[in-house]
Enzyme design. Structure first.
Site: not given
Length: 143
Positions: A65, A68, A98
């Site tokens: 988008c 985001g 991570h």
């Protein structure tokens, strides 16, 4: 590998570039996004991607988008979804290594299309490190 992709009007051209990359590299793609540039409501196109990831019907999701942010917030309402808003491939790598991110959220108004494709490559080619990160990822889910 199967990828679900969703986008609003700001991400239509990005989606096309990403889908072209994915298909030319042998990925199966489920398109939940709009193919038009008329204004739409991003949750209508993001929830289906997140549901596919949540239900393990796909390996990963990609959402796009303008910023985001809205897309990522929407996706993260689903159990088991770890959507990461990223704007460089270095951040993408860390989100996978991570955080075991399973959805990549791309801010179309803050990245170029070539950058976005590079981010997708990094996302799909980076593995979760596990170890000390595993217990942290386990603590993300509400219990």
């Amino acid at each position: 590998m199967k990828i679900a992709i969703g986008n609003d009007h700001a991400g239509t051209s990005y989606k096309h570039a990403i889908v072209d990359y994915l298909k030319s590299n042998g990925f199966s793609v489920i398109n939940h996004g709009t193919d038009k540039e008329n204004s739409v409501d991003y949750p209508d196109f993001i929830h289906p991607v997140a549901k596919d990831v949540e239900n393990k019907e796909v390996d990963f999701g990609i959402i796009i988008c303008g910023s985001g942010n809205g897309a990522s917030m929407t996706a993260n309402k689903h159990q088991g979804v770890r959507s990461a808003l990223c704007w460089t491939k270095e951040i993408v790598a860390l989100a996978r290594e991570h955080n075991d991110a399973n959805i990549l959220s791309i801010p179309a108004r803050f990245t170029s299309q070539p950058q976005a494709v590079e981010m997708v490559k990094t996302f799909l080619n980076t593995t979760f490190e596990g170890g000390r990160h595993q217990r942290r990822v386990e603590k993300i889910a509400c219990q």
